[in-house]
Design an enzyme around this catalytic site. Structure first.
Site, PDB file in Angstrom:
ATOM      1  N   ASP A 236      -9.962 147.670 -22.234  1.00 38.84           N
ATOM      2  CA  ASP A 236      -9.182 147.664 -23.457  1.00 38.84           C
ATOM      3  C   ASP A 236     -10.199 147.774 -24.602  1.00 38.84           C
ATOM      4  O   ASP A 236     -11.402 147.577 -24.405  1.00 38.84           O
ATOM      5  CB  ASP A 236      -8.321 146.408 -23.578  1.00 38.84           C
ATOM      6  CG  ASP A 236      -7.186 146.600 -24.599  1.00 38.84           C
ATOM      7  OD1 ASP A 236      -7.265 147.554 -25.411  1.00 38.84           O
ATOM      8  OD2 ASP A 236      -6.239 145.808 -24.602  1.00 38.84           O
TER       9      ASP A 236
HETATM   10  C1  BGC Z   1      -4.466 147.450 -27.217  1.00 39.62           C
HETATM   11  C2  BGC Z   1      -4.187 148.532 -26.202  1.00 39.62           C
HETATM   12  C3  BGC Z   1      -4.328 149.889 -26.835  1.00 39.62           C
HETATM   13  C4  BGC Z   1      -5.714 150.012 -27.459  1.00 39.62           C
HETATM   14  C5  BGC Z   1      -5.951 151.358 -28.125  1.00 39.62           C
HETATM   15  C6  BGC Z   1      -5.787 147.675 -27.955  1.00 39.62           C
HETATM   16  O1  BGC Z   1      -5.896 146.800 -29.025  1.00 39.62           O
HETATM   17  O2  BGC Z   1      -4.481 146.189 -26.585  1.00 39.62           O
HETATM   18  O3  BGC Z   1      -2.905 148.383 -25.665  1.00 39.62           O
HETATM   19  O4  BGC Z   1      -4.102 150.900 -25.914  1.00 39.62           O
HETATM   20  O5  BGC Z   1      -5.864 148.994 -28.434  1.00 39.62           O
HETATM   21  O6  BGC Z   1      -5.178 151.509 -29.250  1.00 39.62           O
END
Ligand code: BGC
Length: 702
Positions: A236
């Protein structure tokens, strides 16, 4: 593809390999996308684009110096998609999103999100499917198949046990292996095996002491060795604290990236702290997948996906996800009913949540606009009062709009005389109650959030009293992304329609449901508890309370209906619940044993006066044995076609015997004895019960 990837890896320098495993960390070529990979021109490797998210492709709708627009469709949020219990719809939504991904020059969609609804207050529950791993896994598998049929990739997230937003980037989630395997990992396992996603995103949190992105047990043992995952794992955004450890434990790619991480990996290999073969393995995992991506294939995208066709799919999905919670003959209303529409949510309708799960559609049809467009007789005098109230309040410093619907506006501002007037001249009242939540924070068990605020309560009470005095009915339309408390006010009203956050078509869906053009056929993918104190994950979001570092899943496997059913706690609305404008009868149950499965067949007839669809659910109750078992568990479901009054459909649900297993700490175990197949219209409205016997214990490795 594996040979081609190997061949490319054999020609790469150490620096080039380090670049493939780390994203570029600067705004990518598609504005608003979440990330991008490095290109290596010398080897013909293009950069590949990754973008959110679960309710629709999230990219910027406008670009500097460019007068074209790049809107994407806002589909219903995932909790609503799961409420359809319709795999065909999930696949269709996946196909539509996949086409937008491809035609806007993106390669991988960062969806579906599939964490379990451990607690109704998780701020991202709207982005997740269900409290039940089987429903969640089946929905995700159908969605991924749809997305990937378009030649682009899907990415399951957030792996794993990321069931809250509070301190999500460092909280240590402590869970037994049994609860992990049966509940928190099960949906990922089903989707991984069934739909072969291109990627999986490791979660921010720690799992039993180790960051998920640095957790060898999770990423290598479970994901690759036990389940045979063939794609690549990405972190993530900004997860974990040790890039070298991420490489070693099986987290192939670090997002969104950064030069410092590239350096660290290069140095670790040079200093002998990270074997180059580990890096080779990760690069190979990534390239094997990316070779199939549109960017690699030099696909020339149109920037013109079929948004009109996708709007219809968004509408169809929402139409099947609407849930009728209560109906004392209040709905449907006839098209010439004069409607007094209350609640600021009629104008400030919430289409979805905030954060990376947000979308930028061409339009959002508010509940008011939906009713007007469908020519329903909305009392425009009352509408004008609301429009004026909202615009005046939003000018005030304390109510300046921050995100849609927030800060919440006081709802109880009409005086008695006004209410009297509308109750007298209109035929029915509809009250909209809205909530929004999103990434980065959890909801609170307080008034104005999980509970209605006093002003919302007052509005419902006063409108109901006044309209009932005139013999007129009151319906509440609930526009939310995760359960709220309903038990204290539901008796005041005649109908409750749960429309979730249905995306850009929400207003049309509400209008059409109210007049019966849509017959609600959604069922709850999550329990509505009577009170927050009934929720089994009592220690959410962890300890110490002020600033949690650790959250222990003491309740083990007893989450959602598994808890309420087993321990005799009555919910407000149970898992699988949802009414219809018609009635369904279940009959002729047959339960037959086969080599590796049990077949449950029965008939469903529409015995009411409205065409409608029914979601039949098959729960299995295990015999008492060595392991504790919940009272029953969902193991199959089926959504009928549209049945006209008097029509019958024959249903056959096949349940693999292995899916009845529980985890005994080391192995999966199906105990012998007499099982019950319980078929019903909800988890507590079981219509048919049959028995079958398993004569010999089945034991198998994870
Ligand atoms: C989120 C993800 C997301 C990523 C990219 C993160 O903060 O937890 O779900 O895909 O950001 O935007």
């Amino acid at each position: 593809m594996a040979e081609k990837a190997d061949e490319i890896v054999s020609r790469m320098t150490l620096e080039e390999k380090a670049k493939i495993v780390v994203g570029i960390g600067v705004p990518p070529k598609i504005p608003g996308a979440a990330g991008e990979t490095h290109s290596i021109e010398r080897l013909g490797i293009p950069s590949v684009v990754l973008a959110d998210g679960p309710a629709g492709l999230r990219i910027n709708p406008v670009r500097e110096g460019d007068n074209r627009t790049y809107h994407a469709t806002a589909f219903p949020v995932e909790i609503m998609l799961a409420s359809t219990w319709n795999k065909n719809i999930l696949e269709a939504v996946g196909r539509a999103m996949g086409e937008e991904v491809r035609e806007y020059g993106v390669d991988i969609l960062l969806a579906p999100a599939m964490n379990i609804h451990r607690n109704p207050l998780c701020g991202r529950n709207f982005e997740y499917y269900s409290e039940d791993p089987f429903l969640s896994g089946e929905m995700a598998a159908a969605f991924v198949s749809g997305v990937q049929s378009q030649g682009v990739g899907a990415c399951l997230k957030h792996f794993a046990a990321n069931n809250q937003e509070t301190n999500r980037v460092f909280i240590d989630t402590v869970v037994s292996e049994r609860a992990l395997r049966e509940i928190y990992l099960k949906g990922f396992e089903i989707a991984t095996k069934k739909s072969k996603p291109w990627a999986i995103m490791s979660a921010y949190n720690k799992l039993n002491g180790k960051y998920c992105s640095q957790n060898e047990w999770l990423l290598t043992k479970v994901l690759r060795e036990d389940w045979g995952f063939q794609g690549f794992v990405m972190t993530d955004w900004g997860a974990g604290n040790n890039p070298v450890e991420q490489m070693r434990t099986g987290n192939d790619m670090i997002m969104p990236g950064g030069e410092d991480k590239v350096e660290k990996i290069i140095n670790a290999v040079r200093e002998g702290k990270l074997g180059e073969e580990v890096l080779n393995r990760n690069v190979r995992n990534i390239l094997k997948v990316l070779i199939n991506s549109p960017s690699f294939r030099r696909y020339s995208y149109s920037n013109a996906p079929d948004l009109n066709a996708h709007a219809r799919i968004a509408y169809d999905a929402g139409a099947e996800g609407v849930i009728l919670l209560k109906n004392n003959n209040a709905l449907p209303i006839s098209e010439d009913t004069k409607i007094a529409l209350f609640g600021t949510g009629q104008i400030e309708t919430i289409k979805g949540g905030t954060g990376s799960g947000d979308t930028h559609p061409r339009y959002v049809v508010s509940i008011l606009d939906g009713m007007r467009e469908r020519n329903l007789k909305v009392d425009e005098e009352l509408v004008e009062i609301y429009a004026k109230y909202i615009s005046e309040m939003r000018k005030k410093e304390e109510y300046k709009l921050e995100v849609p619907g927030l800060p919440r506006l006081p709802q109880d501002f009409l005086d008695e005389k006004q209410l009297e007037r509308f109750a007298e001249k209109d035929d029915a009242a509809i009250i909209v109650i809205s909530r929004i939540s999103g990434e980065g924070y959890d909801r609170k068990p307080e008034k104005g959030d999980f509970y209605l605020s006093d002003d919302e309560h007052n509005l419902i009470r006063k409108v109901s009293q006044t309209f009932h005095k005139y013999g007129k009915e009151v319906v509440v339309v609930v526009n939310i992304g995760s359960p709220i408390e309903v038990a204290s006010w539901r008796d005041l009203v005649d109908g409750i329609l749960l429309v979730w956050q249905a995306g850009q078509e929400i207003g049309r869906i509400v209008a059409d449901t109210i007049v019966g053009k849509i017959n609600p056929s959604g069922k709850l993918p999550i329990t509505f508890p009577k009170d927050y104190s009934d929720v089994p994950s009592w220690n959410f979001p962890g300890e110490p309370k002020e600033d949690p570092r650790k959250v222990v899943y003491d309740e083990g496997i007893y989450i959602g209906y598994r808890y309420y059913d087993t321990f005799g706690v009555e919910p407000a609305y149970e898992f699988g619940f949802g009414l219809s404008y018609t009635k369904f009868e279940y009959k002729n149950l047959k339960v037959t044993m086969h080599d590796n499965s049990v077949k449950v067949s029965f008939e469903i007839s529409n015995t009411g006066n409205f065409p409608g669809k029914e979601v039949a659910q098959a729960y299995i109750r295990a015999p008492k044995g060595k392991l504790d078992k919940p009272l029953q568990e969902l193991k199959g479901f089926y959504k009928t076609r549209l049945l006209n009054p008097g029509e019958t459909e024959k249903v056959e649900i096949e349940i693999g015997l292995k899916s009845l297993a529980s985890f005994d700490g080391e192995m999966w175990l199906v105990e012998k004895g007499e099982y019950e197949a319980r078929v019903g219209s909800s988890s507590r409205d079981i219509r048919l019960v049959g028995k079958f016997t398993i004569n010999e214990e089945i034991k198998f490795n994870p």
